[in-house]
Design an enzyme around this catalytic site. Structure first.
Site, PDB file in Angstrom:
ATOM      1  N   LYS A   1       0.851  -1.198   0.000  1.00 59.23           N
ATOM      2  CA  LYS A   1       0.000   0.000   0.000  1.00 59.23           C
ATOM      3  C   LYS A   1       0.882   1.243   0.000  1.00 59.23           C
ATOM      4  CE  LYS A   1      -3.886   1.891   2.715  1.00 59.23           C
ATOM      5  NZ  LYS A   1      -4.674   1.722   3.960  1.00 59.23           N
TER       6      LYS A   1
ATOM      7  N   SER B   1      -9.646   1.649   3.058  1.00 61.60           N
ATOM      8  CA  SER B   1      -8.807   2.392   2.143  1.00 61.60           C
ATOM      9  C   SER B   1      -7.789   1.540   1.383  1.00 61.60           C
ATOM     10  CB  SER B   1      -8.057   3.492   2.901  1.00 61.60           C
ATOM     11  OG  SER B   1      -7.161   2.927   3.828  1.00 61.60           O
TER      12      SER B   1
ATOM     13  N   SER C   1      -9.734  -0.553   7.264  1.00 63.22           N
ATOM     14  CA  SER C   1      -9.136  -0.377   5.930  1.00 63.22           C
ATOM     15  C   SER C   1      -8.430  -1.591   5.346  1.00 63.22           C
ATOM     16  CB  SER C   1      -8.159   0.794   5.944  1.00 63.22           C
ATOM     17  OG  SER C   1      -8.849   2.009   5.835  1.00 63.22           O
TER      18      SER C   1
END
Lengths: 484, 92
Positions: free
Chosen positions: A78, A153, A177
């Site tokens: 990420k 996210s 997330s």
């Protein structure tokens, strides 16, 4: 079988038996990325050249017959974890050109064990969101239905794992997330206990809630990665000085007699019927494996979203004060220093980030601190006590991960509060600091994945991994992949 | 509770236009109204939780270690001289 479909343990075996070269595995994955990335849009940056260099180093180690757990395993990270010399953007215009001069602890540990960095994945800007629609660059698509969001996210990481654009990925989880996108993309997402994994080099959103974790094709891969990334780090004073067990050891142990708590507050009005049915079926399946369901109560659940959004935005407003156009990142012009700050932040941050900074600035501002921030900290104590109380009688708590399957792109962007409420089942876990995992437990009639959340005691990832593995091995859900 | 977007935006160092400010104002007010739900709970004698783990000071010996070079520290700066960050003039 196409090589990109392999999971970590399958790839490990083939690599170690010399039936597969690290570069061939990498070829297959980059070919897959070439074929579908235009549609999925999971990556902000691809690091192909570096990946092949890493593969070469890994191959040499594999050839000695003494491979590391991740030698030759291509992973996606990420884009809010710092990678030295490689663009790290947080999917924000304000960091669009940021090249970290240092490496995060997690990626450094993965590196020590031989992983290959494929690229950095898309997220909601600064991890603030539940759909990737708040990315400053583009929205990632759900590989199961390209008109839907992948969750967020960590939507880029979850979509990349589901679509076979990587073997495994790391995400971060402040209010769900990792777990929510894992659920919506039909993969496994683990948020460890707060303090289990070092946050050094993770760009801070809400420091008392943020935690790095894994997004994988199955439960065993999660345990393999946890063995690598967990443990105390002198560079993160909030990382716990506790020994790290071998998380793979408990996999395959029977779960007879394990008490699974079913919180009545998590089966609410307005929950999708198909989600509810799948989760109830999963509970029956666990029962058939010997687990004992116990109805429990987490009475302060309905206050979790409000508590979270006070605390997370307060911490964010403080953490994001550092983006001032001076030391790194984007700078806008201004007639004086103040004007430069105001313009830089106005042009560099997206709408949701600004909204949250303002909310947090307000709740921390003079005259309102006690009414909002302190109040929320007190309610956080009550929420944590709910879990302490529940874990006196049960070993694991089982809930849906998300009240619905993946929603359509654009469906919730107009109403921030509705978007916040989609995190209703995951948020309490961060407030209490306990570990939680989402595993596939079914599909809707539209062929969209549904996730089951298992919550454990502080630093007891082993029990949720064990129960998840038992469930996974007795079902076929985790084997399904999107048709893309 | 009515939030003053203008005041908060200034505290947060965010330039907000009039139209944007109106949208933020109504959204922030509806979120704050939702947050007032917390007032249903009596928290008079409840300790606030700032952190879930019991945190202790982490001490180490004061030994010299390598840090990043000045050059590396400046590579991301929007504007700098050979040794310093450069910002718009602060003092007239």
């Amino acid at each position: 079988m196409e090589l990109y479909k392999l999971n970590i343990s399958e790839a490990r075996e083939l690599l170690d038996r010399k039936e597969l070269k690290a570069s061939d595995l990498l070829d297959s994955i980059y070919k897959r990325i070439d074929d579908i990335e235009d549609k999925v849009k999971a990556f902000v940056t691809l690091t192909k050249e570096k990946a092949y260099q890493m593969a070469e180093v890994s191959q040499r180690i594999i050839d000695t017959g003494k491979s590391f757990p991740l030698s030759g395993i291509p992973m996606a990270i990420k884009d809010n974890m710092c990678t030295k010399g490689i663009l790290t953007t947080c999917s924000s215009k304000i960091l669009a050109n940021f090249i970290p001069p240092y490496e995060s602890t997690v990626t450094s540990r993965l590196g020590d064990k031989g992983y290959i960095l494929l690229g950095k994945t898309n997220l909601d800007e600064f991890a603030m969101g539940s759909s990737t629609e708040n990315s400053g660059f583009f929205t990632t698509k759900n590989p199961w239905d390209l008109e839907r969001i992948p969750g967020g996210s960590s939507g880029g990481s979850a979509a990349a794992v589901a679509a076979g654009e990587c073997i495994a990925a790391l995400g971060s989880d402040t209010g769900g997330s990792i777990r929510q996108p894992a659920s919506l993309c039909g993969v496994v997402g683990l948020k460890p206990t707060y303090g289990r994994v070092s946050r050094y080099g993770l760009v801070a959103f809400a420091s008392s809630l943020d935690q790095i974790g894994t997004i994988t094709k199955n439960v065993k891969d999660s345990a393999i990665l946890m063995n690598v990334i967990s443990g105390n780090d002198p560079l993160d004073s909030t990382s716990a000085p506790l020994p790290v067990p071998d998380f793979t050891k408990v996999l395959g142990h029977e779960i007879k007699g394990i008490k699974i708590g079913i919180p009545k507050e998590y089966f609410i009005e307005g929950m999708d019927k198909e989600v509810e049915l799948s989760v109830k079926d999963a509970i029956k399946k666990l029962e058939s494996l010997g687990a004992v369901p116990v109805e429990i109560s987490l009475p302060h659940t309905e206050y979790a979203v409000a508590t979270y959004y006070v605390l997370a935005t307060s911490e964010a407003s403080s953490n994001l004060a550092r983006y001032d156009g001076v030391k790194y990142g984007f700078r806008a012009e201004g007639k004086d220093l103040m004007d430069m700050y105001m313009n830089t932040r106005a042009q560099g941050f997206g709408v949701e980030v600004k909204r949250r900074i303002m909310l947090g600035t307000f709740t921390l501002s003079s005259g309102y601190y006690d009414a909002y921030y302190k109040k929320a900290q007190q309610v956080r104590t009550l929420i944590k006590r709910d879990f302490d109380e529940a874990f006196k009688t049960v070993d694991v708590i089982v809930t849906p991960t998300s009240p619905t399957a993946a929603f359509k792109i654009g469906e919730k962007t107009e109403d921030p509060l509705q978007m916040y409420l989609s995190d209703i089942f995951t948020i309490s876990v961060n407030l209490a600091g306990v570990p939680g995992i989402s595993i596939p437990c079914g599909f809707t009639s539209n062929n969209l994945p549904i996730g089951l959340q298992l919550i454990g005691k502080h630093f007891d990832e082993e029990t949720i991994l064990k129960v998840s593995y038992a469930y996974e091995q007795s079902t076929e859900w985790h084997k399904r992949r999107p048709g893309i | 509770m009515k939030i003053s977007v203008e005041y908060i935006a200034k505290l947060a160092r965010l330039a907000v236009s009039g139209e944007e400010g109106e949208i933020f104002g109504s959204q922030l007010n509806s979120i704050l109204t939702y947050m007032e739900k917390l007032n249903e709970l009596d928290t008079k004698d409840i300790e606030p939780t700032s952190h879930v783990l019991s945190l202790n000071n982490v001490m180490r010996d004061d030994v010299l270690k390598k840090s990043i070079s000045g050059e590396d520290a400046l590579i991301n700066a929007p504007d700098h001289t050979d040794k310093f960050y450069r910002v718009p003039k602060i003092i007239e």
